[in-house]
Design an enzyme around this catalytic site. Structure first.
Site, PDB file in Angstrom:
ATOM      1  N   HIS A  10       2.305  -0.664  -5.693  1.00  0.00           N
ATOM      2  CA  HIS A  10       2.482  -1.279  -4.377  1.00  0.00           C
ATOM      3  C   HIS A  10       2.744  -0.206  -3.314  1.00  0.00           C
ATOM      4  CE1 HIS A  10       3.903  -4.598  -1.675  1.00  0.00           C
ATOM      5  NE2 HIS A  10       4.597  -3.599  -1.147  1.00  0.00           N
ATOM      6  N   GLU A  11       3.744   0.630  -3.556  1.00  0.00           N
ATOM      7  CA  GLU A  11       4.094   1.655  -2.560  1.00  0.00           C
ATOM      8  C   GLU A  11       2.955   2.660  -2.389  1.00  0.00           C
ATOM      9  OE1 GLU A  11       6.493   1.049  -0.671  1.00  0.00           O
ATOM     10  OE2 GLU A  11       7.457  -0.483  -1.908  1.00  0.00           O
ATOM     11  N   HIS A  52       0.540   1.317   0.098  1.00  0.00           N
ATOM     12  CA  HIS A  52       0.979   1.647   1.462  1.00  0.00           C
ATOM     13  C   HIS A  52       0.650   3.108   1.778  1.00  0.00           C
ATOM     14  CE1 HIS A  52       3.114  -1.981   2.612  1.00  0.00           C
ATOM     15  NE2 HIS A  52       3.885  -1.967   1.538  1.00  0.00           N
ATOM     16  N   GLU A 106       0.679  -4.372   4.516  1.00  0.00           N
ATOM     17  CA  GLU A 106       0.988  -5.104   3.286  1.00  0.00           C
ATOM     18  C   GLU A 106      -0.290  -5.508   2.549  1.00  0.00           C
ATOM     19  OE1 GLU A 106       4.010  -5.016   2.437  1.00  0.00           O
ATOM     20  OE2 GLU A 106       4.223  -6.477   0.816  1.00  0.00           O
TER      21      GLU A 106
HETATM   22 ZN   LIG Z   1       5.130  -3.566   0.933  1.00  0.00          ZN
END
Ligand SMILES: [Zn+2]
Ligand SMILES: [Zn+2]
Lengths: 506, 506
Positions: free
Chosen positions: A270-271, A274, A300
């Site tokens: 997830h990170e 980003h 996101e």
């Molecule tokens: Zn996030």
């Protein structure tokens, strides 16, 4: 461009470079504080962060900035500027106007209030006592209403002014149908899953996974999906986050738990989602205010795409399962890739948003969206929040948290005065599904690429269509250019229905 | 204090707090760059360091600062100020005057020159070609002479003006007899050692020492001598250093070498000696310019004390040898504590200063001192440096470097314009021996404390006599208050003669 405009533009760019240098320095100071600073240095660290943030704010709101903006935002002048400078002027002007309209002493009071409110919120959550937090939350909501007065409004819904802070151009008129779609289809799907006799076995995910081995495996996966460790680092912190100093230095953090395989790896992906956004921003935007994701929702969409659409997909694990079994032979002995895939996608209505699965997550967001809209339009009272929260949990998720700690008090956002932020989490999911749909059509052999662990063409597409622009394009412009339509939740629901019908054999 | 003075003093302190906040932030940015920043982020990092350093310099040299200093350094006003503010005014005034006397454009040229000179020096060192560096060094020396004109001089020796930058109050008149003593006695001692048949066996120090185990053992030793890991960290960097953000966050770095036990551990102890100085500065000095070691020489006395007088002493290792053997059982099998002690104190004349042993180190410094003094007093020509260097190496150390890379080109200092810095390394040794002599008299059972690994009373003494004051006391005041005399090299030579006569059975 006339010489006079050119001179002003150059001076402006150099002023903005100074201002953004403070932002970069502050990001380093924060990152260091969150990852590794020793306990006894924290207090002095907070003070210098306060001092430098004050200097940055002065630069953003100074007479000098005002003069630049007055001069450069003349329509004819704007027209004459190069594209990057023009967008930087517009971005700075938006920020400047926002800051200028709030009387300095009111803003100062708000800063003090939220700083105290966060401490009180922590205590209230710990003691399961909403009444402690209630007066602070009331004052914060009143401040939101006051700020909306200063900032002005489109006349349709006061909440739109707050949405625009995090997702420029987003409105209740767009969000209501999105959440209506999500609600209707998700509630049905969750109910069907609850009745399915085909539940996945998840027992192997809570075996013992030594942290150093999780760390090594996470780094292996991040390298393979394309997070550039020569332009970033991964460290540990209490709450995982991604922070950007410049496109050549975008760092992520994580937190490993020895008896839970399901959390850290996907949080890392997830990170990294980003981070790959920011690593791929056009380097010419460095030292402008455009060197950043264009909105929270688009940001996101990138993290959710890599975490869910890629990282929790069956083709992805068909490719990496042998590596996983090699890294954790005992833990995954006798587990098939299908077993594993079903386990990491288990759906269970739960109390805590941050621990929710991909499907029920949006219901958690919807509750917060409805409450925020109600508070800002004054159809919901702060005092009634615990009751309303639990009613909505019952209605959408079918479970009622036994305490406010596990309910209305779980999130930090409101104590910090962040209203309008929550919907961007679901928008990220919605955008991600829309983008995936287009990628499947535009990228040759998209599904095979994922199944082969060959992500370069996907990264190239994302960079070309989204990442490179930073804030040069608004979220609406991006979505429209890529999908040819507006924000549309149908793609997300189609994806979720297909995925979970297979997993739960509905 | 009158209200008007009080108001100015408060405003001044808050101005200095802002200025020192920049220094702290810059230290974090530098530390991060040296320890862990990813390659691709380096260029932007250097730019923001440049920007913030520029802002800090503006604050230190502004009209506003000048007005504060004019007002607060009036004798009657100074008298009325509290002690900390008074010393801060004096410290800022010294700095301000120094900066102000150099024309801005000349200083700018010097900054550019040294920045380029460092690059050229690296190339010259790599290619073993002094002629590349020579014109840059000539210009740097010319700048030193020009700066001395601006800054003024005591009329005795031009070099005193440069010494004062690093060791306030230090002069050639004090240094010449110190180096005379060091030269006379050290050269004799080194010759006697060379002829001694009792050479230590050092073969076990170059066995394989896994880095993670060296790291763990170093941390164990640092904790035991009293480096506070709750107010610091230890990381890796190419060149070991110590950096202070505030007394609650003083970090050290090191570099481990798998086949050399003799370097990293003692380098760690050395840097921890620097760090413990800063960790123990009176916290009330935070956010003043006094929150720092009082001079380079006093700073070095702390690192050398812990590294050599404690860390390379026999009682210390009698206490810790069991731990060492437990950490590295195979490597030190059959080695006695006396064998180990003799090995880590081996004396060998060598080419490179940073690798020199405790005894010959001062000879390396003396060469640099004599050359700097000659260059500044124009009795030595830059062009002759390679020749002079090698002659002095031959005379003092009995060895001649085969290349300039291993000779006159080995140190970075001159390329950065640091003249007057080198002598502080030997001053550190001299001070450390003087302080040790006093500790032996003033601290009850000093030798037993070291032999028991009980360093708390020693740390308390150092804090009480030295550390707490930061820059509130000058190096001369400290030395005089502690020893009742001036700088005196006899104690160092007595210590060295005793130590090495035993080790080499002279
Ligand atoms: Zn996030
Ligand atoms: Zn040192």
């Amino acid at each position: 461009m006339t010489t006079s405009i050119e001179t002003s533009a150059t001076a402006f760019r150099s002023y903005v470079k100074k201002m953004t240098s403070y932002n970069q320095a502050l990001a380093v100071l924060h990152w260091d504080k969150a990852t590794q600073a020793p306990r006894k240095g924290m207090e002095a660290r907070s003070e210098i962060i306060g001092t430098l943030a004050g200097e940055q704010f002065k630069l953003a709101t100074s007479k000098e900035m005002e003069q630049f903006l007055v001069e450069l935002s003349e329509p004819a002048t704007l027209e004459a500027l190069d594209e990057i400078t023009r967008h930087t002027v517009l971005e700075c002007k938006k920020e400047f106007d926002r800051n200028k309209r709030i009387p300095a002493e009111r803003y100062q009071e708000f800063v003090v209030l939220t700083s105290n409110a966060e401490t009180v919120w922590e205590e209230a959550r710990e003691k399961n006592d909403f009444s402690l937090f209630q007066p602070y939350l009331q004052k914060i909501v009143n401040f939101q209403l006051e700020f909306i007065e200063y900032w002005g409004n489109d006349g349709k819904n006061k909440y739109n002014t707050l949405l625009d802070l995090y997702e420029p151009g987003m409105t209740v008129d767009q969000l209501d149908p999105i959440f209506a779609t999500l609600r209707e289809k998700t509630v049905k799907l969750v109910a069907a899953i609850a009745e399915s006799p085909n539940k996945p076995d998840t027992s192997f995910l809570t075996k013992n996974f030594p942290i150093s081995e999780q760390d090594a495996f996470s780094r292996f996966i991040l390298e393979r999906i394309g997070y550039d460790f020569n332009a970033g680092r991964m460290d540990r912190s209490v709450h995982p986050f991604c922070t950007t100093f410049n496109p050549g230095d975008v760092r992520i953090t994580t937190r490993f738990s020895e008896n839970d395989f399901n959390s850290a790896l996907f949080s890392c992906i997830h990170e990294a989602g980003h981070a790959m956004y920011e690593q791929n921003i056009n380097p010419e935007l460095l030292f402008t205010t455009l060197c950043d994701g264009t909105s929270m929702g688009i940001h996101e969409s990138q993290s959710r795409y890599w975490e869910n659409m890629v990282g929790r997909s069956l083709p992805f694990w068909k490719h990496f399962f042998a590596d996983l079994q090699k890294a954790f032979p005992a833990q995954f002995e006798g587990v098939s890739v299908e077993d594993f895939y079903r386990a990491i996608n288990e759906v269970t209505p739960s109390y805590i948003r941050t621990e929710a699965d991909e499907l029920t997550y949006n219901l958690h967001i919807m509750i917060r969206y409805e409450i925020e809209k109600g508070l800002i339009n004054q159809t919901i009272e702060v005092a009634d929040l615990p009751k309303i929260w639990n009613e909505k949990m019952k209605e959408y998720l079918g479970v009622v948290p036994p305490t406010d700690t596990l309910g209305v008090l779980q999130d930090v956002h409101w104590s910090g005065g962040s209203f309008g932020y929550f919907p961007t989490y679901s928008l990220g999911n919605v955008y991600a599904a829309q983008f995936t749909h287009v990628m499947e059509q535009e990228i040759n052999g998209y599904n095979e690429l994922v199944a082969n662990g060959d992500f370069a063409p996907i990264r190239a597409w994302l960079k070309d269509k989204i990442h490179q622009y930073g804030k040069m394009k608004s979220p609406r412009e991006l979505v429209s250019a890529i999908t040819g339509e507006g924000t549309n939740a149908t793609y997300l629901m189609n994806y979720l229905e297909k995925k979970y019908s297979e997993i739960y054999k509905l």
